[in-house]
Every structure is written in structure tokens, then in C-alpha cells.
Design an enzyme around this catalytic site. Structure first.
Site, mmCIF file in Angstrom:
data_model
loop_
_atom_site.group_PDB
_atom_site.id
_atom_site.type_symbol
_atom_site.label_atom_id
_atom_site.label_comp_id
_atom_site.label_asym_id
_atom_site.label_seq_id
_atom_site.Cartn_x
_atom_site.Cartn_y
_atom_site.Cartn_z
ATOM 1 N N ASP A 1 -0.002 5.067 0.858
ATOM 2 C CA ASP A 1 -0.126 6.071 1.918
ATOM 3 C C ASP A 1 -0.308 5.403 3.275
ATOM 4 O OD1 ASP A 1 -0.099 8.181 -0.021
ATOM 5 O OD2 ASP A 1 -2.162 7.631 -0.513
ATOM 6 N N ASP B 1 -1.796 -0.863 5.826
ATOM 7 C CA ASP B 1 -2.001 -0.298 7.163
ATOM 8 C C ASP B 1 -3.457 -0.301 7.621
ATOM 9 O OD1 ASP B 1 -2.608 1.721 5.233
ATOM 10 O OD2 ASP B 1 -2.462 3.246 6.793
ATOM 11 N N ASP C 1 0.802 9.623 5.201
ATOM 12 C CA ASP C 1 -0.511 9.755 4.575
ATOM 13 C C ASP C 1 -0.918 11.228 4.548
ATOM 14 O OD1 ASP C 1 -3.007 9.497 3.564
ATOM 15 O OD2 ASP C 1 -3.803 8.234 5.162
ATOM 16 N N ASP D 1 0.854 -1.174 0.000
ATOM 17 C CA ASP D 1 0.000 0.000 0.000
ATOM 18 C C ASP D 1 0.901 1.239 0.000
ATOM 19 O OD1 ASP D 1 -2.423 1.562 0.424
ATOM 20 O OD2 ASP D 1 -1.633 1.857 2.443
#
Length: 537
Positions: free
Chosen positions: A29, A141, A35, A27
């Protein structure tokens, strides 16, 4: 005695046996960079601490890397495609090159097949990297990342951040403190299934052991195949509840059925005469070595003692307890490792590896016997409401509601169960399904599952049977045991049920909480949605 630790179970100079993974998907961000919501500015890119070093370790290990990222800001007009590419160029400048970028440009309202938690990005990345999702691991996350990985049949590792919800952590198949720790786990698991010192010749007769139920035997299949690849002959000692599954496994030449009182959940008293007969039977095998597979809560040492008395000269097993002279290879494995990998790591510690071309996944014999009933024609789903352990079964009334919801969604639903579950399957099937309870043995059930679009089932043997056939699973998973250890292995899966329920990690055979809340609260509409995700029309 040789002590093997799974953290260092492989020499880079001798990379024998197929690797678990070809690629790592990440992933963007919150996993690789800070992010920044709807970021279209390269100057705002801030890599997370240690990200470059962690990625370089994966590259050095020969793993291909891809980014899988939802970027709904494109659909909402917050930034342009050119802006996004500039951000990605900056990320590669700071973190090194990626082999592929898989991007979903849609909003949640678009109903696309690529936006996580849908598995589309995982499928795209795997195709671009020349591999399959089951040979990928996704690091992210939030729960959407894990759900996308599972729905594609990939491995998922969650690296929580302050925005990660507690229920997402509870549901994750594996959790790491940061990206560096996730990389540690990926590389450790890959090393663990490769022998320290691969064998230079084939062993003669090897006795392998896996007592307990059908599901336990099925998840040990990859480890047994690894032993079979390096042996002239394999004899399998199993219990009565695992016999039917043992007959479905490749690589087994002889089956010895014998209940073990230190393994069975409802054991008979220890009978000294029975133990003497078992010792004599083990001696008659003429094995030059034995590999004793167990679950993490079971001890291999009682059987190791009998094997020594039977004259077996070399014994390998997992044992946290000091084995004295009972084991020649004492192996140890961290808690939570998927059961098939746990078995493969013990086989590797004993010097056995899967041959080239044999995928480290569950598999059945190609020559399954014909079922006793005619196979259903056409398109169908299977709902299996029973479970070998009551705490892991979804309540019958909720299973009936699930069948009714699936039928209302246009699905043909078959309800399966064993001979002792006819009353249960009749009750569940009455809601709109076809009752097949008690009409097939395990091999016949395998034939039915092989033709199903999807299986809805609890944590029980048929879930692993479906995994061995590549049939997607909607897993109504009671959290009494760890999901990461007992989930359907390397097959598209959606997990449903309350992962944080009070019964979590209790290993209870009967639900210790009134009302069985972990599964009684499963919404049938979510089962319908899960089937649509795994088996779209």
C-alpha cells in the site's frame, strides 16, 4: 582516453561478474497500489501510475519479485484472510505475478518478529525466493520499510508519498521520486559493477591505490578483490592510517605505505624529494596498469601524474575533473553510491569483475593473525565509543549511559578502543562494561567482533570491520556524510541519531553545532531495543 559512465557500464550481451541483487521486495500500500486503509475489497484496488511497466522491467532483468506487507486489519477484524487473498489476486491481475507474498497479520501490540520495522518479512521473502537478504532490495514508502530492510541486511530505497514524514526521508539510505525511478536505480547499480568488456586474459602486475583511513581501505575491498581476480599480482599503495586494514584484505600481494599530502586530513607540506622517492618506488613495482580508488571528494589526478612519470602505461580512476592525458579510463559515479559499489564500478570500468562465487560484500582474509589477548568466552556485545573523526563519535557520557542500559538489560558488554583511547574506554566501561581499550590491534579487534552478537559504534572503521565479519551493527551515525554511502554494507543494521541535524552533509571533522545534538540525543533505551531487534535472545 576511455570515459566510463556508471549508468551504462555493462553490455547485456556480456553479463560478466556476479549481480548485486537476486530479488526486489516491494511494500504493497502506497508503493504498488493506492493506500486504501484496511482494504478488503478488490474493486478498490488502484495501481499507482507506471507500476506495471516498472515491475515488468524488473522481471525482464531476471529479478524475482515479492511483496512484503503489514496487514494488521486481519488481527483487528476489518477483513478476512479470504478478502485479503481476493485483493492480492486483483493486484496480480493488474500488475502481473509475484513470486511470493510475505504478510504480517499482527497488530503492533502483538510483539511479533515479522511486522515491519522488524526484519521478519524480509527474511521470509528471501528464504522463499532462495536467496539471502543481503541480495535483496526493498522498495517502500515509509520509514518502517527502510528499517526492516536495514535490520535484515538488505538494500532499501524509499519512494516518498504525502504520508511519508520528513525525518523518514532524511534517514533513508536512498530516495527515489517514484517506483520507476527506484527501478532505474536498481538496474543502474547492478549494471555498474559489471565490465563493459570483460578481460580475455589475466593482467600481470596491477597497482591499486586507496589512501586514507582503515575504514576507507576496508570498503574498497570488493574492488581490490575484483582486480586480484584478473591479475597475476596486486600491489596496494595506502597511507599509514590504512596499513593495518590493508593487511587484512584478501587479494593483496604487496603493501606500499606512503602518506599522500593531497589526501591526508592533516598533511605535511609537499616535499619534492619525497615525491621523487615515491615516483621511483612506484616505478619499481613494474605495474602494467594502475587502478586509483578514491572517495568522491578526493582527486586521483595528482597521483596519476606521478604514475605517468613512473612509466605506468594504463591508469584508471574516477574523475569529474578533466584529466587530459593522465587517465586511460576516466570513470564517473553519481553521488551517494555505497563506497564498496563505487569501488567495484571503477574496477568494472577497468575491465575487472569479481569471480563467480565471490559475493559483492566486504570480506577479510581467512588467516587472520591470533590476537594478543585471550578471546572472550560466552555471549557478549561490543561498544566502541571512539571514532577517527571527532564529529562522528557519540559523546562519552552518552556512551556510558548506553553501556549501563545494555548491562541492565542482561548483556555482557565489552568496550574497545585503540591505544590512544584508554582514558575514553575506561570512562565508558566504568558504567558496567569490561574495558579492552588499547589491548588489541585491528586484527585482534576483528577476532573480538567476529564473536560478538552485535556492535554499537559510530561511523568509523570498526563499523566496516564488523560488516566484513557479518556482525550486526547499531550505527550511531552522525549525518555529516551520507548514510547511504557510508553505512555498514550488507550487514543487519539499525541507524540511530538525528539524520536531519544541522551538521547534515557538512563533512565536518569537528561538530559545528554546540552540544553535538545529532548523537547526544540518542536514547539508550532505543539502543537496547535495536540490539533486541538485531540479536534477539
Amino acid at each position: 582516453m576511455f570515459t566510463s559512465l556508471s549508468q551504462g557500464n555493462h553490455s547485456a550481451m556480456n553479463p560478466s561478474g556476479p549481480a548485486l541483487y537476486d530479488a526486489v521486495l516491494l511494500d504493497r500500500d502506497g508503493t504498488l497500489v493506492e493506500d486504501v486503509p484496511n482494504n478488503g475489497d478488490p474493486e478498490k484496488v488502484r495501481p499507482l501510475p507506471g507500476a506495471r511497466e516498472a515491475l515488468d522491467r524488473l522481471r525482464a532483468a531476471g529479478l524475482r519479485l515479492a511483496v512484503v506487507t503489514n496487514q494488521s486489519g486481519l488481527a483487528r477484524g476489518y477483513f478476512t484472510e479470504r478478502d485479503m487473498h481476493a485483493v492480492h489476486a486483483r493486484i496480480e491481475e493488474l500488475l502481473g505475478p509475484f513470486d511470493h507474498w510475505a504478510i504480517c497479520p499482527h497488530d503492533d501490540t502483538d510483539g511479533c518478529a515479522c511486522r515491519k520495522p522488524a526484519p521478519g518479512l524480509v527474511h521470509e521473502a528471501a528464504r522463499a525466493l532462495g536467496t539471502a537478504p543481503r541480495r535483496c532490495v526493498l522498495v517502500g514508502d515509509i520509514g518502517r520499510d527502510m528499517a526492516a530492510a536495514l535490520a535484515a541486511g538488505a538494500t532499501g530505497i524509499l519512494v516518498p508519498t504525502p504520508v511519508t514524514r520528513p525525518e523518514e526521508v532524511a534517514e533513508a539510505p536512498a530516495v527515489a521520486r517514484d517506483l520507476a525511478c527506484a527501478v532505474d536505480e536498481i538496474l543502474r547499480r547492478d549494471r555498474a559493477v559489471r565490465p563493459v568488456v570483460p578481460r580475455t586474459g589475466r593482467a600481470g602486475t596491477v597497482l591499486v591505490v586507496r589512501s586514507d583511513s582503515a575504514g576507507d581501505v576496508l570498503v574498497t575491498g570488493p574492488g581490490i578483490r575484483a582486480v586480484a581476480a584478473g591479475a597475476e599480482r596486486v600491489a596496494l599503495l595506502c597511507g599509514p592510517r590504512g596499513r593495518a586494514a590493508a593487511e587484512l584484505l584478501p587479494g593483496v600481494d604487496e603493501i606500499i605505505e606512503w602518506p599522500l599530502p593531497w589526501i591526508d586530513g592533516s598533511p605535511e607540506p609537499v616535499d619534492p624529494d619525497d615525491m621523487r622517492r615515491l615516483t621511483a618506488r612506484l616505478a619499481a613495482v613494474g605495474a602494467e596498469e594502475a587502478v586509483v580508488f578514491t572517495s568522491f571528494h578526493q582527486s586521483a589526478l595528482p597521483l596519476a601524474l606521478l604514475l605517468r612519470m613512473a612509466g605506468v602505461p594504463r591508469i584508471s580512476a574516477i574523475s569529474d575533473d578533466y584529466p587530459g592525458s593522465l587517465l586511460d579510463v576516466r570513470h564517473r559515479v553519481p553521488v551517494g553510491v555505497p563506497e564498496p559499489e563505487r569501488a567495484l564500478s571503477l574496477a568494472a570500468a577497468a575491465g575487472f569483475a569479481l569471480p563467480a562465487g565471490d559475493e559483492p560484500a566486504l570480506r577479510l582474509r581467512a588467516d587472520l593473525p591470533a590476537p594478543a589477548v585471550d578471546l572472550p568466552a560466552g555471549d557478549y556485545l561490543v561498544v566502541h565509543p571512539g571514532a577517527s573523526v571527532p564529529a562522528r563519535a557519540c559523546p562519552p557520557e552518552r556512551c556510558a549511559e548506553i553501556v549501563a542500559a545494555l548491562a541492565a538489560d542482561g548483556h555482557r558488554v565489552l568496550v574497545t578502543g585503540g591505544p590512544g583511547e584508554r582514558e575514553l574506554t575506561a570512562r565508558v566501561a566504568a558504567a558496567g562494561g569490561t574495558d579492552l581499550g588499547g589491548t588489541t590491534d585491528l586484527a585482534g579487534l576483528a577476532r573480538i567482533l567476529a564473536g560478538a552478537r552485535c556492535l554499537v559504534v559510530g561511523n568509523t572503521g570498526p563499523a566496516h570491520l564488523a560488516a566484513a565479519l557479518g556482525t550486526p551493527v547499531v550505527s550511531l551515525f552522525a549525518p555529516t556524510v551520507p548514510f547511504g554511502q557510508w553505512a555498514p554494507y550488507r550487514v543487519p543494521t539499525v541507524r540511530l541519531g538525528d539524520a536531519g541535524a544541522a551538521c547534515r552533509d557538512t563533512r565536518a571533522a569537528r561538530c559545528p553545532v554546540a552540544g553535538h545534538p545529532c548523537l547526544s540525543g540518542v536514547d539508550p533505551a532505543r539502543v537496547v531495543a535495536a540490539v533486541r531487534r538485531l540479536a534477539p535472545g
